[in-house]
Design a protein around this motif. Structure first.
Motif, PDB file in Angstrom:
ATOM      1  N   ALA A  63       7.814  17.564  -4.797  1.00 16.66           N
ATOM      2  CA  ALA A  63       8.065  16.753  -3.614  1.00 16.66           C
ATOM      3  C   ALA A  63       6.763  16.388  -2.927  1.00 16.66           C
ATOM      4  O   ALA A  63       5.803  17.163  -2.922  1.00 16.66           O
ATOM      5  N   ALA A  64       6.732  15.195  -2.309  1.00 14.54           N
ATOM      6  CA  ALA A  64       5.618  14.836  -1.442  1.00 14.54           C
ATOM      7  C   ALA A  64       5.731  15.635  -0.152  1.00 14.54           C
ATOM      8  O   ALA A  64       6.830  15.964   0.294  1.00 14.54           O
ATOM      9  N   THR A  65       4.601  15.950   0.448  1.00 16.40           N
ATOM     10  CA  THR A  65       4.584  16.770   1.656  1.00 16.40           C
ATOM     11  C   THR A  65       3.967  16.001   2.820  1.00 16.40           C
ATOM     12  O   THR A  65       3.346  14.960   2.633  1.00 16.40           O
ATOM     13  N   GLY A  66       4.146  16.556   4.016  1.00 15.05           N
ATOM     14  CA  GLY A  66       3.463  16.015   5.189  1.00 15.05           C
ATOM     15  C   GLY A  66       2.060  16.562   5.234  1.00 15.05           C
ATOM     16  O   GLY A  66       1.741  17.430   6.048  1.00 15.05           O
ATOM     17  N   ALA A  67       1.190  16.055   4.372  1.00 20.07           N
ATOM     18  CA  ALA A  67      -0.142  16.625   4.175  1.00 20.07           C
ATOM     19  C   ALA A  67      -1.091  16.196   5.286  1.00 20.07           C
ATOM     20  O   ALA A  67      -1.135  15.022   5.664  1.00 20.07           O
ATOM     21  N   MET A  68      -1.848  17.155   5.805  1.00 20.86           N
ATOM     22  CA  MET A  68      -2.792  16.896   6.900  1.00 20.86           C
ATOM     23  C   MET A  68      -4.212  17.255   6.454  1.00 20.86           C
ATOM     24  O   MET A  68      -4.885  16.482   5.807  1.00 20.86           O
ATOM     25  N   GLY A  69      -4.665  18.482   6.809  1.00 25.62           N
ATOM     26  CA  GLY A  69      -6.018  18.896   6.480  1.00 25.62           C
ATOM     27  C   GLY A  69      -6.168  19.289   5.023  1.00 25.62           C
ATOM     28  O   GLY A  69      -5.195  19.607   4.331  1.00 25.62           O
ATOM     29  N   ILE A  70      -7.434  19.299   4.552  1.00 23.50           N
ATOM     30  CA  ILE A  70      -7.700  19.596   3.146  1.00 23.50           C
ATOM     31  C   ILE A  70      -9.088  20.189   3.005  1.00 23.50           C
ATOM     32  O   ILE A  70     -10.014  19.862   3.757  1.00 23.50           O
ATOM     33  N   ASP A  71      -9.242  21.102   2.034  1.00 17.18           N
ATOM     34  CA  ASP A  71     -10.553  21.659   1.712  1.00 17.18           C
ATOM     35  C   ASP A  71     -10.511  22.217   0.298  1.00 17.18           C
ATOM     36  O   ASP A  71      -9.433  22.414  -0.290  1.00 17.18           O
ATOM     37  N   VAL A  72     -11.689  22.490  -0.255  1.00 19.08           N
ATOM     38  CA  VAL A  72     -11.791  22.975  -1.631  1.00 19.08           C
ATOM     39  C   VAL A  72     -12.819  24.085  -1.705  1.00 19.08           C
ATOM     40  O   VAL A  72     -13.823  24.076  -0.970  1.00 19.08           O
ATOM     41  N   ALA A  73     -12.575  25.081  -2.562  1.00 21.27           N
ATOM     42  CA  ALA A  73     -13.487  26.213  -2.749  1.00 21.27           C
ATOM     43  C   ALA A  73     -13.180  26.863  -4.090  1.00 21.27           C
ATOM     44  O   ALA A  73     -12.326  26.381  -4.856  1.00 21.27           O
ATOM     45  N   PRO A  98       0.828  -1.220   0.000  1.00 22.95           N
ATOM     46  CA  PRO A  98       0.000   0.000   0.000  1.00 22.95           C
ATOM     47  C   PRO A  98       0.856   1.261   0.000  1.00 22.95           C
ATOM     48  O   PRO A  98       1.831   1.365   0.758  1.00 22.95           O
ATOM     49  N   LEU A  99       0.483   2.221  -0.841  1.00 16.05           N
ATOM     50  CA  LEU A  99       1.250   3.454  -0.975  1.00 16.05           C
ATOM     51  C   LEU A  99       0.783   4.542  -0.024  1.00 16.05           C
ATOM     52  O   LEU A  99       1.580   5.333   0.473  1.00 16.05           O
ATOM     53  N   GLY A 100      -0.523   4.622   0.242  1.00 16.91           N
ATOM     54  CA  GLY A 100      -1.083   5.768   0.943  1.00 16.91           C
ATOM     55  C   GLY A 100      -0.793   5.804   2.425  1.00 16.91           C
ATOM     56  O   GLY A 100      -0.606   4.766   3.078  1.00 16.91           O
ATOM     57  N   LYS A 101      -0.770   7.025   2.960  1.00 17.16           N
ATOM     58  CA  LYS A 101      -0.721   7.292   4.400  1.00 17.16           C
ATOM     59  C   LYS A 101      -1.690   8.439   4.639  1.00 17.16           C
ATOM     60  O   LYS A 101      -1.299   9.581   4.875  1.00 17.16           O
ATOM     61  N   ALA A 102      -2.972   8.106   4.567  1.00 14.36           N
ATOM     62  CA  ALA A 102      -4.023   9.111   4.429  1.00 14.36           C
ATOM     63  C   ALA A 102      -4.432   9.692   5.776  1.00 14.36           C
ATOM     64  O   ALA A 102      -4.647   8.961   6.740  1.00 14.36           O
ATOM     65  N   ASP A 138     -16.011  12.917  -6.902  1.00 12.46           N
ATOM     66  CA  ASP A 138     -14.627  12.482  -6.845  1.00 12.46           C
ATOM     67  C   ASP A 138     -14.110  12.657  -5.408  1.00 12.46           C
ATOM     68  O   ASP A 138     -14.742  13.325  -4.580  1.00 12.46           O
ATOM     69  N   VAL A 139     -12.946  12.083  -5.126  1.00 10.66           N
ATOM     70  CA  VAL A 139     -12.365  12.148  -3.791  1.00 10.66           C
ATOM     71  C   VAL A 139     -10.890  12.483  -3.911  1.00 10.66           C
ATOM     72  O   VAL A 139     -10.163  11.830  -4.665  1.00 10.66           O
ATOM     73  N   MET A 140     -10.444  13.512  -3.174  1.00 13.37           N
ATOM     74  CA  MET A 140      -9.007  13.757  -3.055  1.00 13.37           C
ATOM     75  C   MET A 140      -8.579  13.458  -1.633  1.00 13.37           C
ATOM     76  O   MET A 140      -9.242  13.842  -0.671  1.00 13.37           O
ATOM     77  N   VAL A 141      -7.444  12.763  -1.517  1.00 12.26           N
ATOM     78  CA  VAL A 141      -6.923  12.316  -0.231  1.00 12.26           C
ATOM     79  C   VAL A 141      -5.585  12.986   0.029  1.00 12.26           C
ATOM     80  O   VAL A 141      -4.693  12.976  -0.829  1.00 12.26           O
ATOM     81  N   ALA A 142      -5.438  13.568   1.218  1.00 11.58           N
ATOM     82  CA  ALA A 142      -4.172  14.155   1.655  1.00 11.58           C
ATOM     83  C   ALA A 142      -3.357  13.079   2.356  1.00 11.58           C
ATOM     84  O   ALA A 142      -3.771  12.553   3.395  1.00 11.58           O
ATOM     85  N   ASN A 143      -2.204  12.733   1.793  1.00 10.65           N
ATOM     86  CA  ASN A 143      -1.324  11.697   2.327  1.00 10.65           C
ATOM     87  C   ASN A 143      -0.112  12.319   3.003  1.00 10.65           C
ATOM     88  O   ASN A 143       0.465  13.296   2.502  1.00 10.65           O
ATOM     89  N   ASP A 144       0.306  11.732   4.097  1.00 12.96           N
ATOM     90  CA  ASP A 144       1.415  12.241   4.897  1.00 12.96           C
ATOM     91  C   ASP A 144       2.739  11.639   4.419  1.00 12.96           C
ATOM     92  O   ASP A 144       2.965  10.431   4.592  1.00 12.96           O
ATOM     93  N   THR A 145       3.580  12.455   3.821  1.00 11.39           N
ATOM     94  CA  THR A 145       4.950  12.144   3.344  1.00 11.39           C
ATOM     95  C   THR A 145       4.983  11.303   2.077  1.00 11.39           C
ATOM     96  O   THR A 145       6.072  10.965   1.597  1.00 11.39           O
ATOM     97  N   VAL A 146       3.853  10.956   1.508  1.00 11.40           N
ATOM     98  CA  VAL A 146       3.812  10.321   0.192  1.00 11.40           C
ATOM     99  C   VAL A 146       2.819  11.100  -0.665  1.00 11.40           C
ATOM    100  O   VAL A 146       2.106  11.973  -0.182  1.00 11.40           O
TER     101      VAL A 146
END
Length: 617
Positions: free
Chosen positions: A363-373, A308-312, A327-335
């Motif tokens: 680069a991949a980021t340490g992604a946490m929260g997410i929103d769209v507008a 598994p690749l994700g760290k959602a 659709d769904v976008m997922v914020a992954n931590d370090t990948v």
């Protein structure tokens, strides 16, 4: 004997060589000059880019948000005060998000703190559910820790109704998802947990737990983070998407032996943990779920390992290409982040090709929260992602309405990049703070390590929130960081995690609840000057899948604005399933449409600010 030919005279040869050398020199000069021009241009471009990110004052159009253009002023002149007041104690909220930390420095302890605003009792005001960890089973000396707090809204004051509500008190809870899973008109609660997840059916404010979460519990060693309900297959009921973080256990954590200073144990990054697959559960309409993750394309493997690749950590649900399928976008931590494009009920992961997998440097980021507008109000969606310390938050903007699945990271160009880089950010959400018709951006910050300042002088454990005021579509940079002195108690440092908005006091603007790791929830009242606003509530009866993800379009004085019914926001957070429109100083009347999931459209009119309830025709 053959006589050799007479040697050629050198005059002609020398003339040819001289001529050729002259051409070479001239060409070399021209290429050198061109290279110099390109180099100077490149330097100028870099300087301009940095200037675009770091400049604090720029000119924007001083315009009424609805009426039209006016004179040029600076942001400092244009931005109104955006004060928030900490009213937690005054309104009766006293929940502490306690991770169970007892000195072992276990990774889950850094991640807890969820928020849900939802109408649990059907009286059209938002009640408050708070989540956050529990004691570890091996900690026999620890005190009692409440994993959940449920507060009923009573005219802007809150009553703790956790006891007797039916909510479990024996789970290590990460965050909630809210939706009517059985179509009976009451909002049910799904709890994503460290360990098996939980599902609670609501009966007029009293909850009963469904065994095995109706088929969505998962395994006892799973670690779920954010989750959200939506109708992925357009059959009218609510399906469930669950983010999974990493494969974790206490044994693995302790064996990794992380440290900051070379001596003391510290919380480690997720880089040394194996990732996990997100899960998609299909609802049969009664609240019974079937795992369809593999067959619907949600499992993403690392091509190099087959694992598994994700760290959602968080997700946002949106019909990005407006084809009628969510659709769904997922914020992954370090990948890399995932973009799951819904193609008539089957998902294709297109994060890299759509431009949202990595930051602007690739680069991949340490992604946490997410929103769209739509921060520029021009039908182009933008996805904001909160990232780790020393990483700018991302702002992936659609290139144009005709190519809605092609995004570019515009964090620096739009004013978010430099101010956000130093913070470690979790909660993040768009909402219209001052009801001027433009959605602003809130970012909630806080580090993982209490001792971080000892090894990184630029960091602090407690960090203030950041509120980015939307300058309007005429501005060079869309977002401007509001100074601390203008945001009231939001400027006080926190260990922030989940954060969500709702109008809990019924005064027509949006207030906040912010979770902290290992500290009390903070509820902020929005004290911005009162202006007209419109609240649009969808009422869909026994087809709850029609509403979540629906697009609401409002036309006032010839200006069109859009919003989405999107309860899944931020990080471990849910907000009410409704749309808010600030009317500013414009007319308080106009027309609107709701485009429901599945293709139906309902028109409505309004005359004056307040609340409109819209039902499918």
């Amino acid at each position: 004997m053959t006589t050799p030919p007479e040697p050629q005279k050198h005059d002609d040869v020398e003339d040819e060589v001289i001529s050729t050398d002259g051409t070479v020199i001239a060409q070399a000069f021209r290429w050198s000059l061109l290279a110099l021009v390109v180099l100077v241009g490149g330097i100028f471009g870099v300087v301009t880019l940095l200037s675009d990110e770091e400049a604090e004052v720029e000119q924007i159009i001083d315009r009424d948000p609805i009426v039209g253009p006016g004179r040029l002023v600076t942001i400092a002149e244009q931005q109104p005060p955006l004060p928030f007041a900490d009213v937690t104690e005054a309104i009766g909220v006293s929940f502490v998000h306690d991770s169970g930390a007892a000195g072992e420095k276990l990774l889950p302890e850094t991640m807890v703190g969820g928020v849900a605003w939802f109408d649990m009792d059907g009286d059209q005001d938002p009640d408050l559910l708070l989540t956050g960890g529990t004691s570890w089973p091996w900690d026999h000396l620890g005190g009692e820790v409440r994993p959940l707090g449920l507060y009923r809204n009573d005219a802007g004051r809150f009553v703790d109704v956790t006891q007797g509500s039916g909510l479990p008190q024996d789970a290590y809870v990460m965050g909630p998802a809210i939706g009517d899973v059985d179509g009976d008109g009451d909002l049910d609660v799904f709890l994503s947990c460290l360990g098996q997840d939980r599902l609670l059916l609501n009966d007029e404010g009293t909850f009963s737990e469904v065994p095995n979460a109706g088929g969505a519990a998962g395994s006892a060693d799973a670690w779920s983070s954010s989750s959200g309900f939506f109708d992925y297959d357009r059959d009218g009921d609510l399906d469930l998407f669950v983010c999974r973080y990493v494969q974790w256990s206490r044994t693995i954590d302790l064996e990794l032996a992380f440290t900051l200073n070379g001596t003391d144990r510290a919380y480690g990054p997720p880089t040394n943990y194996q990732g996990a697959h997100c899960r998609l559960f299909e609802n049969d309409g009664t609240g019974t779920f079937r795992d369809v993750s593999a067959e619907r394309g949600v499992e993403v493997e690392n091509p190099a390992t087959g694992l598994p690749l994700g760290k959602a950590l968080a997700l946002t649900i949106c019909d990005f290409d407006r084809d009628g399928w969510l659709d769904v976008m997922v914020a992954n931590d370090t990948v890399q982040n995932f973009m799951f494009h819904n193609q008539a009920g089957a998902f294709v992961e297109i994060g890299a090709s759509s431009g949202v997998a990595f930051d602007r440097l690739g680069a991949a980021t340490g992604a946490m929260g997410i929103d769209v507008a739509e921060p520029r109000g021009d039908a182009r969606l933008a996805i904001a992602v909160a990232n780790f310390a020393n990483e700018a938050s991302s702002l992936y903007a659609a290139e144009d309405p005709d190519h809605p699945l092609r995004f570019t990271d515009m964090s620096g160009a739009e004013g978010l990049g430099t101010p956000s880089r130093q913070r470690l950010s979790f909660g993040l959400c768009f909402f219209d703070v001052d009801m001027d018709g433009r959605e602003d951006l809130l970012q909630i910050n806080g580090h993982l390590e209490e001792e971080i300042a000892e090894v990184q002088a630029s960091q602090a454990y407690r960090q203030p929130a950041q509120l980015f005021w939307n300058c309007g579509h005429d501005a060079k940079r869309c977002l401007a960081l509001a100074p601390d002195e203008t945001v009231g108690d939001l400027a006080k440092p926190l260990v922030g995690r989940g954060a969500g908005f709702a109008d809990f006091d019924g005064d027509g603007d949006l207030d906040l609840a912010v979770a902290q790791a290992g500290a009390p929830t903070v509820v902020y009242r929005n004290d911005a000057p009162a202006v007209a606003s419109l609240r649009v509530i969808p009422e869909v009866g026994d087809q709850p899948g029609l509403a979540i993800g629906a697009e609401v379009v409002l036309t006032v004085d010839g200006v069109t604005r859009r919003s989405r019914i999107a309860p899944t926001r931020s990080y471990l957070t849910q907000v009410p399933a409704e749309a808010w429109f600030g009317l500013g100083n414009g007319s308080a009347s106009g027309t609107g449409t709701v485009s429901w999931i599945g293709g139906k459209t309902t028109s409505f009119t309004f005359n004056g600010s307040g609340t409109v309830v819209v039902r499918p025709e």
